[in-house]
Design an enzyme around this catalytic site. Structure first.
Site, PDB file in Angstrom:
ATOM      1  N   ARG A   1     -26.474  33.562  45.986  1.00  0.00           N
ATOM      2  CA  ARG A   1     -26.290  34.111  47.133  1.00  0.00           C
ATOM      3  C   ARG A   1     -24.172  34.769  47.373  1.00  0.00           C
ATOM      4  O   ARG A   1     -24.507  35.410  47.555  1.00  0.00           O
ATOM      5  CB  ARG A   1     -26.935  34.256  48.290  1.00  0.00           C
ATOM      6  CG  ARG A   1     -27.886  34.573  48.842  1.00  0.00           C
ATOM      7  CD  ARG A   1     -29.047  34.850  49.753  1.00  0.00           C
ATOM      8  NE  ARG A   1     -30.252  33.583  49.228  1.00  0.00           N
ATOM      9  CZ  ARG A   1     -30.919  34.059  50.210  1.00  0.00           C
ATOM     10  NH1 ARG A   1     -31.335  35.289  51.354  1.00  0.00           N
ATOM     11  NH2 ARG A   1     -32.380  33.287  49.835  1.00  0.00           N
TER      12      ARG A   1
ATOM     13  N   HIS B   1     -31.571   9.667  40.491  1.00  0.00           N
ATOM     14  CA  HIS B   1     -29.623  10.149  40.506  1.00  0.00           C
ATOM     15  C   HIS B   1     -29.223   8.474  40.572  1.00  0.00           C
ATOM     16  O   HIS B   1     -28.551   8.027  39.029  1.00  0.00           O
ATOM     17  CB  HIS B   1     -28.809  10.470  40.795  1.00  0.00           C
ATOM     18  CG  HIS B   1     -28.172  10.029  42.613  1.00  0.00           C
ATOM     19  ND1 HIS B   1     -28.701   9.682  42.955  1.00  0.00           N
ATOM     20  CD2 HIS B   1     -27.615   9.421  42.330  1.00  0.00           C
ATOM     21  CE1 HIS B   1     -28.573   9.480  43.991  1.00  0.00           C
ATOM     22  NE2 HIS B   1     -27.117   8.488  43.812  1.00  0.00           N
TER      23      HIS B   1
ATOM     24  N   LYS C   1     -28.302   5.550  36.275  1.00  0.00           N
ATOM     25  CA  LYS C   1     -26.841   4.844  36.660  1.00  0.00           C
ATOM     26  C   LYS C   1     -27.046   3.984  35.458  1.00  0.00           C
ATOM     27  O   LYS C   1     -27.966   2.855  35.644  1.00  0.00           O
ATOM     28  CB  LYS C   1     -26.839   3.989  38.154  1.00  0.00           C
ATOM     29  CG  LYS C   1     -26.453   4.830  39.240  1.00  0.00           C
ATOM     30  CD  LYS C   1     -26.518   3.783  40.498  1.00  0.00           C
ATOM     31  CE  LYS C   1     -26.800   4.982  41.757  1.00  0.00           C
ATOM     32  NZ  LYS C   1     -25.447   5.638  42.616  1.00  0.00           N
TER      33      LYS C   1
ATOM     34  N   GLU D   1     -24.891   1.886  52.783  1.00  0.00           N
ATOM     35  CA  GLU D   1     -24.332   2.737  52.766  1.00  0.00           C
ATOM     36  C   GLU D   1     -23.094   2.942  54.337  1.00  0.00           C
ATOM     37  O   GLU D   1     -24.198   2.232  55.424  1.00  0.00           O
ATOM     38  CB  GLU D   1     -24.459   4.663  52.815  1.00  0.00           C
ATOM     39  CG  GLU D   1     -25.389   4.678  51.251  1.00  0.00           C
ATOM     40  CD  GLU D   1     -26.136   5.908  51.755  1.00  0.00           C
ATOM     41  OE1 GLU D   1     -25.298   6.750  50.963  1.00  0.00           O
ATOM     42  OE2 GLU D   1     -26.931   6.411  51.812  1.00  0.00           O
TER      43      GLU D   1
ATOM     44  N   ASP E   1     -36.004   9.320  52.296  1.00  0.00           N
ATOM     45  CA  ASP E   1     -34.881   9.772  51.718  1.00  0.00           C
ATOM     46  C   ASP E   1     -33.441   8.726  50.203  1.00  0.00           C
ATOM     47  O   ASP E   1     -33.791   9.502  49.335  1.00  0.00           O
ATOM     48  CB  ASP E   1     -33.945  10.064  52.493  1.00  0.00           C
ATOM     49  CG  ASP E   1     -32.194  10.498  52.062  1.00  0.00           C
ATOM     50  OD1 ASP E   1     -31.939  11.484  51.204  1.00  0.00           O
ATOM     51  OD2 ASP E   1     -31.444   9.729  52.523  1.00  0.00           O
TER      52      ASP E   1
ATOM     53  N   HIS F   1     -35.425   6.701  45.235  1.00  0.00           N
ATOM     54  CA  HIS F   1     -34.362   5.564  44.293  1.00  0.00           C
ATOM     55  C   HIS F   1     -35.076   4.371  44.167  1.00  0.00           C
ATOM     56  O   HIS F   1     -34.968   3.777  42.912  1.00  0.00           O
ATOM     57  CB  HIS F   1     -32.877   5.619  45.268  1.00  0.00           C
ATOM     58  CG  HIS F   1     -32.591   7.344  44.948  1.00  0.00           C
ATOM     59  ND1 HIS F   1     -32.288   8.028  44.571  1.00  0.00           N
ATOM     60  CD2 HIS F   1     -31.826   7.517  46.025  1.00  0.00           C
ATOM     61  CE1 HIS F   1     -32.059   9.232  44.887  1.00  0.00           C
ATOM     62  NE2 HIS F   1     -31.318   9.147  45.780  1.00  0.00           N
TER      63      HIS F   1
ATOM     64  N   LYS G   1     -27.859   3.650  56.727  1.00  0.00           N
ATOM     65  CA  LYS G   1     -26.435   4.139  57.129  1.00  0.00           C
ATOM     66  C   LYS G   1     -26.137   3.436  57.817  1.00  0.00           C
ATOM     67  O   LYS G   1     -26.504   2.981  58.485  1.00  0.00           O
ATOM     68  CB  LYS G   1     -27.062   5.682  56.980  1.00  0.00           C
ATOM     69  CG  LYS G   1     -28.183   6.127  55.720  1.00  0.00           C
ATOM     70  CD  LYS G   1     -26.973   7.757  56.326  1.00  0.00           C
ATOM     71  CE  LYS G   1     -28.526   8.463  54.761  1.00  0.00           C
ATOM     72  NZ  LYS G   1     -27.232   8.873  53.808  1.00  0.00           N
TER      73      LYS G   1
END
Ligand code: BG6
Length: 491
Positions: free
Chosen positions: A47, A185, A189, A223, A242, A247, A337
């Site tokens: 947009r 993703h 790797k 992380e 998540d 993963h 996290k």
């Protein structure tokens, strides 16, 4: 390396974060290494008000920013950008897809690309049914000229079993299963793909790769960052949705799968699905015992996060795969996290020898282990005990390392580069199949429901930069402290 056939890559959400940080830099990375099709065009769709020229400028700046320090040749960038186009439309409005049709015709005239289109939905998930339906109504989901259509869907792929099945059934009305590429993703790797080679191209590991010799497997992705500017999305997701559902369970399946009959995508994905189907479902009492959740202190004050949020930013599970190879072996899946360090690794712990004969001999299941590291270095190392030189038989733990830099001095391709290349080639081996997605949702759903019912009750709070203390309680195995000496492989 095979080069993909000529095609258009149509990126929906082209002005968004994912396109900016990952997709465009990766496509340019492929272009610089000669892996893009001989003729191609990238058509950004969203947009935000850009035209071809202003989008090229915007994309060029982002590529420079996100490829910082990597190969960047100005002439090459110019040449790549000359194949980039843009269409500003309201993607929710079906009528605007006629404009998109016109754009594809125009771009094909300018670039000589055949009628092959790879769509990439780098958009919020609520667009996953809207865009494909509009593509179908505009006749864009099938080629009239014998070309191909493929569609990449980014995660989150649903928020529970039902929503993911709804998305799937909508998509499957419009595209064939082999045209749908659900991107994860982590599977792009290098070290993750190497798990297959390490296991199935060598005789030494596979004979030990089972419940008789392996004590436990730990898959960890921690992380240092918090939720950053993604509080709105993350608060509705949490660590289990998540990271774990996709993963980490996919990594686990690579570690645990049987050898495929042949090295083709369906045989590999069959084996992955079998592992996920064999996960032992968690009862409520398993959840209480074997699933830990925690939230970092200050999370509820993050932008986009509910003030009384019970969303977990840390999750640790002890799970079991019920089959002949793995019966009784715990798999620990841990992610969080705001942890003390950023690491992603798989640790295979072998059983300890039955006797302790030597002084200094390591005593527990952490003494012989194989670490497959994904981050910070993509590397593999094997830990074992050796004799300290000199008199007596004192044992010291050492580790033998393989580092990717020693095999290839060039930089490892970004995971997105590998996956976008595979998508352009139509190789779906490293993309999650419909059935394995459902098996993972089936496994995590009871945990999600249980935690939702509990709210903040039993939710641990941890300080940023520290490990929630609870995890060691979950892991009862016999770990002992070691002090490894480093040995370079091949020396
Ligand atoms: C994404 C998650 O899929 O993976 C993020 O949505 C997470 O929350 C990221 O930070 C981690 O990826 P990596 O490659 O940095 O380990």
């Amino acid at each position: 390396m095979e080069r993909p056939s000529n095609q258009i890559l149509a990126i929906f959400g082209a002005s968004g974060d994912l396109a900016k940080r990952k997709l465009m830099p990766s496509l340019f990375g492929l272009f610089s290494r000669g892996f893009m099709p001989e003729k191609f065009a990238v058509v950004g769709v969203s947009r935000t008000k850009f035209d071809d020229e202003s989008f090229r400028k915007y994309a060029g700046e982002n590529i420079k920013t996100f490829l910082k320090g990597k190969e960047l040749n100005a002439e090459m960038l110019e040449s790549f950008l000359s194949r980039v186009f843009y269409l500003c439309i309201d993607t929710c409005n079906e009528n605007s897809y006629l404009q998109l049709r016109g754009k594809f015709i125009d771009v094909r005239e300018k670039t000589g690309v055949a009628d092959n289109i790879l769509f990439d939905l780098a958009t919020p998930p609520d667009m996953y049914s809207i865009i494909p339906r509009a593509l179908k109504n505009a006749g864009l989901n099938k080629s009239q000229e014998g070309g191909f259509r493929r569609i990449i869907v980014e995660k989150p792929f649903g928020s529970d079993l039902e929503s993911s099945q709804n998305i799937n059934s909508e998509l499957l009305k419009i595209f064939e299963e082999n045209e749908i590429l659900r991107i994860d993703h982590y599977l792009g790797k290098e070290t993750v793909q190497n798990i297959l080679v390490l296991r199935f191209a060598n005789g030494i590991f596979e004979s030990l790769w089972n419940r008789n010799f392996i004590d436990s497997v730990e898959i960890r992705a921690s992380e240092t960052l918090g939720v950053e500017n993604r509080g709105g999305y993350y608060d509705g997701a949490g660590a289990l949705r998540d990271m774990v559902q996709n993963h980490l369970l996919q990594l686990m399946a690579f570690v645990a799968m049987e050898a495929p009959a042949t090295f083709d995508s369906e045989s590999i994905r069959d084996e992955i699905a079998k592992v996920l189907r064999s996960l032992k479902p968690f009862s409520d009492s398993d959840i209480r015992k074997n699933a830990i959740r925690a939230q970092y202190s200050g999370y509820a004050q993050e932008k986009g996060v509910a003030k009384n949020s019970s969303t977990e930013t840390y999750a640790a599970l002890k799970l079991f795969i019920e089959n002949w190879r793995w019966g009784g072996v715990p798999f620990y899946i841990i992610t969080g996290k705001e942890m003390p360090e950023k690491t992603s690794e798989i640790l295979i712990r072998f059983k300890a020898p039955p006797q302790k004969l030597f002084k200094g001999q390591c005593c527990g299941s952490s003494c012989n282990s194989l670490a497959i590291r994904i981050y910070p270095d993509e590397s593999i190392s094997l830990m074992f005990g050796l004799k300290v030189p000199g008199a007596g038989f004192e044992v010291r733990q050492v580790d033998m390392d393989f580092d990717y830099k020693s095999i290839s001095p060039t930089r490892l391709p970004d995971a997105y580069e590998r996956l976008l290349l595979d998508a352009m080639l139509g190789d779906n081996t490293l993309f999650a199949r419909n059935d394995s997605q459902s098996y993972s949702w089936k496994f995590v759903e009871p945990i999600l429901n249980y935690w939702r019912r509990e709210g903040r009750k039993n939710l641990h709070i941890y300080e940023k930069g520290t490990l929630p203390p609870v995890f060691e309680e979950l892991r009862e195995s016999n770990l002992c402290k070691i002090n490894p000496v480093h040995i370079e492989s091949g020396k």
